[in-house]
Design a protein around this motif. Structure first.
Motif, PDB file in Angstrom:
ATOM      1  N   MET A 191      54.904  35.892  49.262  1.00  5.51           N
ATOM      2  CA  MET A 191      54.588  36.285  47.803  1.00  5.51           C
ATOM      3  C   MET A 191      53.006  35.979  47.371  1.00  5.51           C
ATOM      4  SD  MET A 191      55.096  39.105  46.510  1.00  5.51           S
ATOM      5  CE  MET A 191      56.762  40.021  44.865  1.00  5.51           C
ATOM      6  N   GLY A 192      53.784  34.325  46.971  1.00  3.34           N
ATOM      7  CA  GLY A 192      52.714  33.628  46.100  1.00  3.34           C
ATOM      8  C   GLY A 192      51.233  33.542  46.951  1.00  3.34           C
ATOM      9  N   VAL A 193      51.373  33.390  47.834  1.00  2.00           N
ATOM     10  CA  VAL A 193      50.161  33.197  49.050  1.00  2.00           C
ATOM     11  C   VAL A 193      49.583  34.329  49.281  1.00  2.00           C
ATOM     12  CG1 VAL A 193      48.906  32.808  51.508  1.00  2.00           C
ATOM     13  CG2 VAL A 193      50.626  31.803  50.348  1.00  2.00           C
ATOM     14  N   ALA A 194      49.635  35.707  49.050  1.00  5.34           N
ATOM     15  CA  ALA A 194      49.334  37.140  49.062  1.00  5.34           C
ATOM     16  C   ALA A 194      49.146  36.989  47.681  1.00  5.34           C
ATOM     17  CB  ALA A 194      50.238  38.396  48.770  1.00  5.34           C
ATOM     18  N   THR A 195      49.279  36.793  46.690  1.00  7.82           N
ATOM     19  CA  THR A 195      48.854  36.538  45.045  1.00  7.82           C
ATOM     20  C   THR A 195      47.322  36.030  45.330  1.00  7.82           C
ATOM     21  OG1 THR A 195      50.820  36.760  44.177  1.00  7.82           O
ATOM     22  CG2 THR A 195      49.370  36.695  42.687  1.00  7.82           C
ATOM     23  N   ALA A 196      47.492  34.579  45.764  1.00  6.15           N
ATOM     24  CA  ALA A 196      46.505  33.770  45.916  1.00  6.15           C
ATOM     25  C   ALA A 196      45.086  34.482  46.465  1.00  6.15           C
ATOM     26  CB  ALA A 196      46.988  32.801  45.965  1.00  6.15           C
ATOM     27  N   PHE A 197      45.244  35.517  47.284  1.00  5.98           N
ATOM     28  CA  PHE A 197      44.630  35.926  47.845  1.00  5.98           C
ATOM     29  C   PHE A 197      43.749  37.136  47.585  1.00  5.98           C
ATOM     30  CE2 PHE A 197      43.542  39.353  51.599  1.00  5.98           C
ATOM     31  CZ  PHE A 197      42.240  38.482  52.382  1.00  5.98           C
ATOM     32  N   TRP A 198      44.520  37.855  47.098  1.00  3.13           N
ATOM     33  CA  TRP A 198      44.496  38.377  46.143  1.00  3.13           C
ATOM     34  C   TRP A 198      43.276  38.149  44.728  1.00  3.13           C
ATOM     35  CZ3 TRP A 198      42.547  42.913  48.941  1.00  3.13           C
ATOM     36  CH2 TRP A 198      43.223  43.034  50.451  1.00  3.13           C
ATOM     37  N   GLY A 199      43.746  37.777  44.547  1.00  7.30           N
ATOM     38  CA  GLY A 199      42.893  37.062  43.031  1.00  7.30           C
ATOM     39  C   GLY A 199      42.373  36.237  43.333  1.00  7.30           C
ATOM     40  N   ILE A 208      39.694  37.093  46.166  1.00  5.04           N
ATOM     41  CA  ILE A 208      38.747  38.015  46.453  1.00  5.04           C
ATOM     42  C   ILE A 208      37.948  39.000  45.135  1.00  5.04           C
ATOM     43  CG2 ILE A 208      38.846  40.080  47.720  1.00  5.04           C
ATOM     44  CD1 ILE A 208      39.438  38.371  49.441  1.00  5.04           C
ATOM     45  N   CYS A 209      39.668  39.521  44.397  1.00  2.41           N
ATOM     46  CA  CYS A 209      38.464  39.997  43.008  1.00  2.41           C
ATOM     47  C   CYS A 209      37.698  39.125  41.898  1.00  2.41           C
ATOM     48  CB  CYS A 209      40.069  40.419  42.146  1.00  2.41           C
ATOM     49  SG  CYS A 209      41.118  41.722  42.781  1.00  2.41           S
ATOM     50  N   ALA A 210      38.457  37.744  41.628  1.00  2.36           N
ATOM     51  CA  ALA A 210      37.437  36.843  41.206  1.00  2.36           C
ATOM     52  C   ALA A 210      36.058  37.044  41.907  1.00  2.36           C
ATOM     53  CB  ALA A 210      37.910  35.837  41.503  1.00  2.36           C
ATOM     54  N   GLY A 211      36.278  37.183  43.343  1.00  2.66           N
ATOM     55  CA  GLY A 211      34.838  36.473  43.634  1.00  2.66           C
ATOM     56  C   GLY A 211      34.166  38.197  43.850  1.00  2.66           C
ATOM     57  N   LEU A 212      34.082  39.357  44.139  1.00  2.00           N
ATOM     58  CA  LEU A 212      34.226  40.363  43.795  1.00  2.00           C
ATOM     59  C   LEU A 212      33.539  40.879  43.109  1.00  2.00           C
ATOM     60  CD1 LEU A 212      36.001  42.610  46.751  1.00  2.00           C
ATOM     61  CD2 LEU A 212      33.822  41.517  46.674  1.00  2.00           C
ATOM     62  N   PHE A 213      34.047  40.312  41.889  1.00  2.00           N
ATOM     63  CA  PHE A 213      33.739  40.898  40.145  1.00  2.00           C
ATOM     64  C   PHE A 213      33.707  40.026  39.195  1.00  2.00           C
ATOM     65  CE2 PHE A 213      37.234  44.081  41.941  1.00  2.00           C
ATOM     66  CZ  PHE A 213      36.279  44.962  42.566  1.00  2.00           C
ATOM     67  N   SER A 265      31.614  37.234  36.491  1.00  2.55           N
ATOM     68  CA  SER A 265      30.074  37.584  36.616  1.00  2.55           C
ATOM     69  C   SER A 265      29.172  36.265  36.628  1.00  2.55           C
ATOM     70  CB  SER A 265      30.288  38.334  35.100  1.00  2.55           C
ATOM     71  OG  SER A 265      31.079  37.270  34.524  1.00  2.55           O
ATOM     72  N   SER A 266      29.598  34.915  37.688  1.00  2.24           N
ATOM     73  CA  SER A 266      29.153  33.918  37.609  1.00  2.24           C
ATOM     74  C   SER A 266      29.438  33.090  38.562  1.00  2.24           C
ATOM     75  CB  SER A 266      30.118  32.880  36.048  1.00  2.24           C
ATOM     76  OG  SER A 266      29.902  31.594  35.865  1.00  2.24           O
ATOM     77  N   ASP A 267      28.798  31.926  38.645  1.00  4.30           N
ATOM     78  CA  ASP A 267      28.836  31.322  39.892  1.00  4.30           C
ATOM     79  C   ASP A 267      29.723  29.974  39.878  1.00  4.30           C
ATOM     80  OD1 ASP A 267      26.445  32.350  41.068  1.00  4.30           O
ATOM     81  OD2 ASP A 267      24.889  31.602  40.007  1.00  4.30           O
ATOM     82  N   HIS A 268      30.000  29.631  38.461  1.00  9.45           N
ATOM     83  CA  HIS A 268      31.496  28.469  38.426  1.00  9.45           C
ATOM     84  C   HIS A 268      32.061  29.129  37.842  1.00  9.45           C
ATOM     85  CE1 HIS A 268      27.615  26.869  38.351  1.00  9.45           C
ATOM     86  NE2 HIS A 268      27.263  27.835  37.536  1.00  9.45           N
ATOM     87  N   ASN A 269      32.712  30.287  38.283  1.00 10.47           N
ATOM     88  CA  ASN A 269      34.216  31.374  38.383  1.00 10.47           C
ATOM     89  C   ASN A 269      35.625  30.141  37.856  1.00 10.47           C
ATOM     90  OD1 ASN A 269      33.099  33.134  36.928  1.00 10.47           O
ATOM     91  ND2 ASN A 269      33.386  34.391  38.860  1.00 10.47           N
ATOM     92  N   ILE A 270      36.182  29.911  37.817  1.00 11.71           N
ATOM     93  CA  ILE A 270      37.210  29.203  38.242  1.00 11.71           C
ATOM     94  C   ILE A 270      38.852  29.678  38.414  1.00 11.71           C
ATOM     95  CG2 ILE A 270      38.889  26.910  37.307  1.00 11.71           C
ATOM     96  CD1 ILE A 270      36.464  26.595  36.433  1.00 11.71           C
ATOM     97  N   VAL A 271      39.438  29.905  39.306  1.00 15.89           N
ATOM     98  CA  VAL A 271      40.660  30.836  39.209  1.00 15.89           C
ATOM     99  C   VAL A 271      41.816  30.087  39.925  1.00 15.89           C
ATOM    100  CG1 VAL A 271      41.629  32.991  40.195  1.00 15.89           C
ATOM    101  CG2 VAL A 271      38.602  32.537  40.771  1.00 15.89           C
ATOM    102  N   GLY A 272      42.652  30.479  38.687  1.00 15.47           N
ATOM    103  CA  GLY A 272      44.186  30.106  39.623  1.00 15.47           C
ATOM    104  C   GLY A 272      44.491  28.536  38.647  1.00 15.47           C
ATOM    105  N   PRO A 273      45.551  27.897  39.353  1.00 11.97           N
ATOM    106  CA  PRO A 273      46.040  27.323  38.933  1.00 11.97           C
ATOM    107  C   PRO A 273      44.712  25.700  37.554  1.00 11.97           C
ATOM    108  CG  PRO A 273      47.512  27.174  40.609  1.00 11.97           C
ATOM    109  CD  PRO A 273      46.213  28.234  40.441  1.00 11.97           C
ATOM    110  N   ALA A 274      43.625  25.817  38.935  1.00 16.63           N
ATOM    111  CA  ALA A 274      42.380  25.078  38.391  1.00 16.63           C
ATOM    112  C   ALA A 274      42.280  25.603  37.121  1.00 16.63           C
ATOM    113  CB  ALA A 274      41.332  25.349  39.916  1.00 16.63           C
ATOM    114  N   GLY A 275      42.551  26.689  36.660  1.00 15.62           N
ATOM    115  CA  GLY A 275      41.151  26.672  35.577  1.00 15.62           C
ATOM    116  C   GLY A 275      42.194  26.489  34.150  1.00 15.62           C
ATOM    117  N   ALA A 276      43.555  26.471  34.504  1.00 18.30           N
ATOM    118  CA  ALA A 276      44.315  25.099  33.322  1.00 18.30           C
ATOM    119  C   ALA A 276      43.502  23.684  33.961  1.00 18.30           C
ATOM    120  CB  ALA A 276      45.246  25.188  33.854  1.00 18.30           C
ATOM    121  N   LEU A 277      43.711  23.369  34.936  1.00 23.54           N
ATOM    122  CA  LEU A 277      43.498  22.109  35.475  1.00 23.54           C
ATOM    123  C   LEU A 277      42.321  21.206  34.816  1.00 23.54           C
ATOM    124  CD1 LEU A 277      44.915  21.545  38.879  1.00 23.54           C
ATOM    125  CD2 LEU A 277      45.824  20.960  36.465  1.00 23.54           C
ATOM    126  N   SER A 278      41.506  22.493  34.889  1.00 19.74           N
ATOM    127  CA  SER A 278      39.887  22.178  34.200  1.00 19.74           C
ATOM    128  C   SER A 278      39.716  21.924  32.845  1.00 19.74           C
ATOM    129  CB  SER A 278      38.556  23.354  34.714  1.00 19.74           C
ATOM    130  OG  SER A 278      39.111  24.417  34.075  1.00 19.74           O
TER     131      SER A 278
END
Length: 96
Positions: free
Chosen positions: A1-9, A11-16, A18-31
């Motif tokens: 379940m977690g891997v599928a969620t990370a995969f789709w998250g 994909i959606c962040a990559g497609l939609f 708006s920045s070359d510097h998007n941070i998705v998932g737990p890395a966003g909190a760490l950043s």
């Protein structure tokens, strides 16, 4: 379940995204947290030391077999952490 969620998250962040510097998932909190330490300790040179410190902490937890105690944490702790992460990411988007 977690891997599928990370995969789709990802994909959606990559497609939609708006920045070359998007941070998705737990890395966003760490950043957001690492930005604080970088500013506090005058530069990016502190990041390798923080990485080594966290790796050492994880190694000690593993060697002492303490990871089983993470199952004893109440759900509210994880939900509170997730809420705090969401607030950190949201507040980092504001220009103050």
């Amino acid at each position: 379940m977690g891997v599928a969620t990370a995969f789709w998250g990802g994909i959606c962040a990559g497609l939609f995204g708006s920045s070359d510097h998007n941070i998705v998932g737990p890395a966003g909190a760490l950043s957001g947290m690492l930005t604080t330490y970088t500013i506090k300790y005058n530069g990016i040179g502190v990041l390798p030391y923080l990485s080594l410190l966290s790796a050492c902490m994880i190694l000690v937890i593993y060697m002492l077999n303490l990871q089983r105690y993470s199952l004893l944490m109440p759900t509210a702790v994880f939900e509170g952490f997730t809420l705090a992460v969401a607030l950190i990411i949201g507040l980092n988007q504001l220009n103050m």
